[in-house]
Motif scaffolding. Structure first.
Motif, mmCIF file in Angstrom:
data_model
loop_
_atom_site.group_PDB
_atom_site.id
_atom_site.type_symbol
_atom_site.label_atom_id
_atom_site.label_comp_id
_atom_site.label_asym_id
_atom_site.label_seq_id
_atom_site.Cartn_x
_atom_site.Cartn_y
_atom_site.Cartn_z
ATOM 1 N N ARG A 181 60.757 -2.923 2.273
ATOM 2 C CA ARG A 181 59.958 -3.342 3.431
ATOM 3 C C ARG A 181 58.504 -2.911 3.270
ATOM 4 N N SER A 182 58.288 -1.675 2.827
ATOM 5 C CA SER A 182 56.935 -1.169 2.637
ATOM 6 C C SER A 182 56.196 -1.981 1.579
ATOM 7 N N LEU A 183 56.863 -2.295 0.484
ATOM 8 C CA LEU A 183 56.258 -3.078 -0.592
ATOM 9 C C LEU A 183 55.887 -4.468 -0.097
ATOM 10 N N GLN A 184 56.780 -5.098 0.628
ATOM 11 C CA GLN A 184 56.498 -6.443 1.147
ATOM 12 C C GLN A 184 55.271 -6.448 2.053
ATOM 13 N N GLN A 185 55.184 -5.454 2.927
ATOM 14 C CA GLN A 185 54.050 -5.390 3.846
ATOM 15 C C GLN A 185 52.758 -5.053 3.120
ATOM 16 N N ARG A 186 52.840 -4.174 2.132
ATOM 17 C CA ARG A 186 51.639 -3.760 1.399
ATOM 18 C C ARG A 186 51.054 -4.909 0.580
ATOM 19 N N LEU A 187 51.917 -5.731 -0.022
ATOM 20 C CA LEU A 187 51.458 -6.815 -0.877
ATOM 21 C C LEU A 187 51.318 -8.142 -0.138
ATOM 22 N N GLY A 188 51.788 -8.207 1.101
ATOM 23 C CA GLY A 188 51.695 -9.441 1.874
ATOM 24 C C GLY A 188 52.558 -10.565 1.334
ATOM 25 N N LEU A 189 53.696 -10.217 0.755
ATOM 26 C CA LEU A 189 54.567 -11.204 0.136
ATOM 27 C C LEU A 189 55.375 -11.989 1.164
ATOM 28 N N THR A 190 55.729 -13.221 0.787
ATOM 29 C CA THR A 190 56.759 -13.946 1.507
ATOM 30 C C THR A 190 58.079 -13.602 0.834
ATOM 31 N N VAL A 191 59.001 -13.018 1.594
ATOM 32 C CA VAL A 191 60.278 -12.585 1.045
ATOM 33 C C VAL A 191 61.410 -13.258 1.824
ATOM 34 N N VAL A 192 62.380 -13.781 1.089
ATOM 35 C CA VAL A 192 63.623 -14.285 1.697
ATOM 36 C C VAL A 192 64.742 -13.401 1.168
ATOM 37 N N TYR A 193 65.502 -12.836 2.079
ATOM 38 C CA TYR A 193 66.422 -11.733 1.774
ATOM 39 C C TYR A 193 67.798 -12.086 2.303
ATOM 40 N N VAL A 194 68.819 -11.977 1.465
ATOM 41 C CA VAL A 194 70.188 -12.288 1.890
ATOM 42 C C VAL A 194 71.002 -11.010 2.016
ATOM 43 N N THR A 195 71.719 -10.868 3.126
ATOM 44 C CA THR A 195 72.644 -9.755 3.306
ATOM 45 C C THR A 195 73.708 -10.158 4.323
ATOM 46 N N HIS A 196 74.829 -9.441 4.300
ATOM 47 C CA HIS A 196 75.840 -9.610 5.346
ATOM 48 C C HIS A 196 75.832 -8.402 6.274
ATOM 49 N N ASP A 197 74.914 -7.453 6.036
ATOM 50 C CA ASP A 197 74.844 -6.193 6.770
ATOM 51 C C ASP A 197 73.777 -6.293 7.861
ATOM 52 N N GLN A 198 74.208 -6.347 9.133
ATOM 53 C CA GLN A 198 73.241 -6.532 10.224
ATOM 54 C C GLN A 198 72.305 -5.350 10.378
ATOM 55 N N THR A 199 72.761 -4.124 10.076
ATOM 56 C CA THR A 199 71.876 -2.953 10.164
ATOM 57 C C THR A 199 70.745 -3.071 9.159
ATOM 58 N N GLU A 200 71.078 -3.482 7.956
ATOM 59 C CA GLU A 200 70.076 -3.696 6.917
ATOM 60 C C GLU A 200 69.094 -4.786 7.335
ATOM 61 N N ALA A 201 69.619 -5.875 7.877
ATOM 62 C CA ALA A 201 68.768 -6.982 8.320
ATOM 63 C C ALA A 201 67.815 -6.544 9.427
ATOM 64 N N MET A 202 68.324 -5.793 10.401
ATOM 65 C CA MET A 202 67.485 -5.317 11.499
ATOM 66 C C MET A 202 66.363 -4.415 10.978
ATOM 67 N N ALA A 203 66.659 -3.615 9.936
ATOM 68 C CA ALA A 203 65.699 -2.625 9.450
ATOM 69 C C ALA A 203 64.551 -3.241 8.671
ATOM 70 N N VAL A 204 64.785 -4.340 7.936
ATOM 71 C CA VAL A 204 63.753 -4.844 7.031
ATOM 72 C C VAL A 204 63.041 -6.103 7.525
ATOM 73 N N SER A 205 63.582 -6.798 8.507
ATOM 74 C CA SER A 205 63.160 -8.177 8.755
ATOM 75 C C SER A 205 62.075 -8.346 9.812
ATOM 76 N N ASP A 206 61.206 -9.341 9.557
ATOM 77 C CA ASP A 206 60.354 -9.887 10.614
ATOM 78 C C ASP A 206 61.140 -10.924 11.406
ATOM 79 N N MET A 207 61.881 -11.750 10.676
ATOM 80 C CA MET A 207 62.688 -12.804 11.281
ATOM 81 C C MET A 207 64.073 -12.788 10.633
ATOM 82 N N ILE A 208 65.081 -13.194 11.409
ATOM 83 C CA ILE A 208 66.446 -13.255 10.906
ATOM 84 C C ILE A 208 67.030 -14.638 11.209
#
Length: 352
Positions: A181-208
């Motif tokens: 999450r820190s790397l994505q914000q620092r570099l301003g990247l567009t990231v698409v992230y796949v997980t089945h773990d809702q806690t992980e999704a809540m922690a890293v995401s701008d949008m879900i």
């Protein structure tokens, strides 16, 4: 970095394998410079959707645009996207710096120039000085960083992650998700992230994007999905939730008076009319009190001490309810009679 912040647009995209539909036609706009997570149970279509964005699967219909360019029929190598796989897929016979430089060398860059770029990418992910090591000499978390560095060095318009933390232990997963999450914000990247773990999704995401049965169930911010789910499925997938049958007696703007087994309370209402509905009650919205203090009578079915809190399953006229209570309030024991207080904050009505 080239293409930073590129928007990804899926227009009517679908994927079929013969008579099997892996992804039903859907529309989705992923804002540039955000981390958007595709979340859902196994078989819901999230990884297939990611692989179509990557170019590893061809869409059966629809269009995929990255930064305004139609890439639907372009190969993976022509799309300016990079993917971090669940297994990391490092070459065991190559050093760390050789692994990171591999894509650059394959693209025609000299080994020396590629090595310099690779060392810069390793420094970006906190692995400066690790270039001469072999993958077998690294921890799981370090191997994951090497995989990220290998993707970053190609300067992608979009960075894709497919269950990147599933091979790590719980504590390391927490550390690595924060680093991603820190790397994505620092570099301003567009990231698409796949997980089945809702806690992980809540922690890293701008949008879900919550997916179910090969289609989008709901798209929004983590807070929107948790506080204002549109269905029982989304509510229960985005954290613990009790779903009970209710009757809307009266609507008042974005609130409604509901009847629960003869007891009335006020809950958030997304616009449902009077009549039958499902009421979502988050565990933290339920307070356990002494018997007779409220009209909601209950009996403790299970009581589990968890250190900072106590987890209860309570037998009520509404069915079994799961709730959390602070441990400093004392622990109620199995079989004990209690009553419940349900706070308006933490409740929301959804269509039955």
């Amino acid at each position: 970095m080239n293409g930073i912040g590129c928007e990804v647009v899926l227009a009517g995209v679908a994927k079929r394998y013969g008579s099997v539909t892996a992804v039903k036609p859907l529309d989705l706009a992923i804002p540039g410079g955000t981390l958007t997570t595709l979340l859902g149970p196994s078989g819901c279509g999230k990884t297939t959707l990611l692989r179509m964005i990557a170019g590893l699967e061809q869409a059966s219909e629809g269009r995929i645009l990255i930064g305004g360019q139609d890439v639907t029929r372009l190969s993976a190598g022509e799309r300016n996207v990079s993917m971090v796989f669940q297994s990391y897929a490092l070459f065991p016979h190559m050093s760390v710096v050789e692994n990171v430089a591999y894509g650059l060398v394959s693209g025609g860059m000299t080994r020396r120039a590629a090595a310099i770029r690779a060392e810069e990418a390793l420094a970006t992910v906190g692995l400066a000085g690790f270039g001469d090591r072999m993958p077998s000499q690294l921890s799981g978390g370090q191997q994951q960083r090497v995989a990220v560095a290998r993707a970053l060095v190609l300067e992608p318009a979009v960075l894709l992650f497919d269950e990147p933390l599933s091979n790590l232990d719980t504590r390391l997963r927490r550390t690595m998700r924060d680093e991603i999450r820190s790397l994505q914000q620092r570099l301003g990247l567009t990231v698409v992230y796949v997980t089945h773990d809702q806690t992980e999704a809540m922690a890293v995401s701008d949008m879900i994007v919550v997916m179910r049965n090969a289609e989008i169930a709901q798209f929004g911010t983590p807070e929107e999905l948790y506080r204002r789910p549109k269905s029982v499925f989304v509510a229960t997938f985005m954290g613990e939730a009790n779903a009970v049958k209710a009757r809307i007696v009266e609507t008042m703007g974005d609130r409604a008076v509901v009847d629960l087994a003869g007891v009335t309370l006020t809950a958030a209402n997304p616009g449902l009319p009077p009549g039958s509905a499902d009421l979502i009650i988050r565990p933290e919205a339920i307070s356990v009190t002494a018997p007779g203090e409220t009209p909601f009578a209950a009996e403790v079915r299970t009581s589990t001490y968890m250190g900072s809190h106590v987890e209860y399953v309570l037998t009520t006229a509404l069915g079994d309810l799961y709730c959390l209570s602070p441990a400093d309030g004392g622990q109620r024991m199995t079989g004990e009679a209690v009553s419940l207080r349900i706070a308006e904050e933490g409740t929301v009505l959804v269509r039955p």
